[in-house]
Enzyme design. Structure first.
Site, PDB file in Angstrom:
ATOM      1  N   HIS A 281       2.153   4.817  -5.515  1.00 28.69           N
ATOM      2  CA  HIS A 281       0.728   4.806  -5.209  1.00 28.69           C
ATOM      3  C   HIS A 281      -0.035   5.124  -6.495  1.00 28.69           C
ATOM      4  CE1 HIS A 281      -2.744   4.957  -2.612  1.00 28.69           C
ATOM      5  NE2 HIS A 281      -3.145   6.009  -3.301  1.00 28.69           N
TER       6      HIS A 281
ATOM      7  N   ASN B 164       4.655  -4.670 -11.104  1.00 32.69           N
ATOM      8  CA  ASN B 164       5.702  -3.637 -10.937  1.00 32.69           C
ATOM      9  C   ASN B 164       7.040  -4.280 -10.587  1.00 32.69           C
ATOM     10  OD1 ASN B 164       4.789  -0.688 -11.121  1.00 32.69           O
ATOM     11  ND2 ASN B 164       3.085  -1.679 -10.060  1.00 32.69           N
TER      12      ASN B 164
HETATM   13  C1  GAR Z   1       0.082  -0.939  -7.935  1.00 34.18           C
HETATM   14  O1  GAR Z   1      -0.861  -0.308  -8.728  1.00 34.18           O
HETATM   15  C2  GAR Z   1       0.546  -0.044  -6.819  1.00 34.18           C
HETATM   16  O2  GAR Z   1       0.531   1.310  -7.155  1.00 34.18           O
HETATM   17  C3  GAR Z   1      -0.502  -0.314  -5.753  1.00 34.18           C
HETATM   18  O3  GAR Z   1      -0.685  -1.705  -5.831  1.00 34.18           O
HETATM   19  C4  GAR Z   1      -0.553  -2.114  -7.196  1.00 34.18           C
HETATM   20  C5  GAR Z   1       0.299  -3.358  -7.240  1.00 34.18           C
HETATM   21  O4  GAR Z   1       0.248  -3.909  -8.510  1.00 34.18           O
HETATM   22  N1  GAR Z   1      -0.066   0.142  -4.469  1.00 34.18           N
HETATM   23  C6  GAR Z   1      -0.876   0.728  -3.610  1.00 34.18           C
HETATM   24  O5  GAR Z   1      -2.059   0.866  -3.803  1.00 34.18           O
HETATM   25  C7  GAR Z   1      -0.196   1.213  -2.336  1.00 34.18           C
HETATM   26  N2  GAR Z   1      -1.083   2.032  -1.567  1.00 34.18           N
HETATM   27  P1  GAR Z   1       1.300  -5.014  -8.940  1.00 34.18           P
HETATM   28  O6  GAR Z   1       1.284  -6.088  -7.887  1.00 34.18           O
HETATM   29  O7  GAR Z   1       0.804  -5.516 -10.253  1.00 34.18           O
HETATM   30  O8  GAR Z   1       2.628  -4.352  -9.056  1.00 34.18           O
END
Ligand code: GAR
Length: 293
Positions: A205, A115
């Protein structure tokens, strides 16, 4: 439309009518005065005349509506309204003039950082929104390399330099950070930081909050729980951060209809794609709106 305006301006039906009346009467007086003044000047009615007329009514308009707002009891509303417009005009002028009025963002992330990567790429095209800093709590996390590859400083938080400490908040303030974007950041945000950045911290989230949120609900744990419970829908939630895990006011949600063949892994991939599509433009909308309001 009236209901929308009422909600936007936070006024009751009676005041909405009086505000519309103020706009109408103020606008007519301003048009009338502008025309009269130009006729008095004796200028020839050509393209320049119309240009002057537009400039004149733009200048006269705030005075006229403020004047009319007194007897209609709407002065407080118009004072606020005109102030807001002036602020917007000043901001866009300083943007055009290149004055340093950039919106500065810090991304907080603990993991792979997909992200964070998408947000950084998205805002490259936007000269007035700068991803100024990445904050991470996990040595070796993928997001540290992403920050390095993009020449963005990465600040590590740890026991010696804890999140929410005076020193940490001072470091963000010194860099003139306006917004904090959480992108897979797995530490609870302390109250001191929330108080220092009220309504300026946004989280994503990977589920439809309030379902599947809270302590321990992150990443694959969320998708495994959703599949185990045979849910037929999941999605993403973007929300302001408050003192509780995955709890603050929801700004945006996108839904995905789960297929019978979906597993936690395929769901995770789909949800990630949804996040990458929606998170950057939603951030852009919020930061631009808040900066000018
Ligand atoms: C994402 O899917 C985000 O929504 C989640 O962690 C992931 C990070 O992915 N966040 C949560 O679960 C917060 N409670 P990334 O490191 O590839 O962006």
């Amino acid at each position: 439309m009236f209901k929308k305006l009422q909600a936007k301006w936070n006024v009751n039906g009676r005041n909405l009518l009086l505000i519309i009346a103020t706009f109408a009467i103020g606008g007519s007086i301003c048009g009338f005065l502008g025309r009269k003044l130009l006729l008095l000047s004796g200028l020839e009615k050509n393209f320049g005349w119309f240009l002057l007329y537009i400039i004149l009514i733009t200048i006269l308009w705030p005075f006229c509506v403020i004047l009319v707002s007194f007897p209609l009891g709407q002065f407080a509303f118009f004072k606020k309204y005109i102030k807001k417009i002036l602020k917007r005009v000043m901001l866009s002028r300083s943007f055009v003039a290149g004055i340093n009025n950039n919106i500065r963002i810090a991304i907080f992330a603990s993991g792979a950082g997909s992200n964070a990567q998408k947000i950084i790429e998205y805002f490259r095209k936007e000269p007035h929104i700068k991803i100024d800093l990445v904050v991470c709590n996990k040595p070796g996390a993928g997001v540290i390399k992403i920050a390095g590859d993009n020449n963005i400083e990465c600040l590590m938080v740890n026991r010696e330099f804890p999140l929410g400490s005076d020193l940490f908040i001072a470091a963000l303030k010194k860099r003139r950070i306006d917004f904090i974007i959480l992108a897979g950041f797995l530490i609870k945000i302390p109250s001191a930081l929330i108080m220092a950045f009220p309504k300026k911290i946004i989280n994503i989230h990977p589920a439809l909050l309030p379902a599947y949120g809270g302590k321990g609900m992150y990443g694959m744990f969320v998708h495994e729980a959703v599949i185990a419970n045979k849910e037929n829908k999941s999605g993403i939630s973007i929300h302001y951060v408050d003192e509780l895990y995955d709890h603050g006011e929801i700004i945006f949600q996108a839904t995905y209809d789960i297929l019978p063949a979906d597993t936690a892994e395929t769901l995770a991939q789909t949800i990630h794609r949804l996040e990458h599509t929606h998170y950057p433009p939603v951030i852009e909308k919020i930061v631009k709106k808040q900066k000018t309001s």
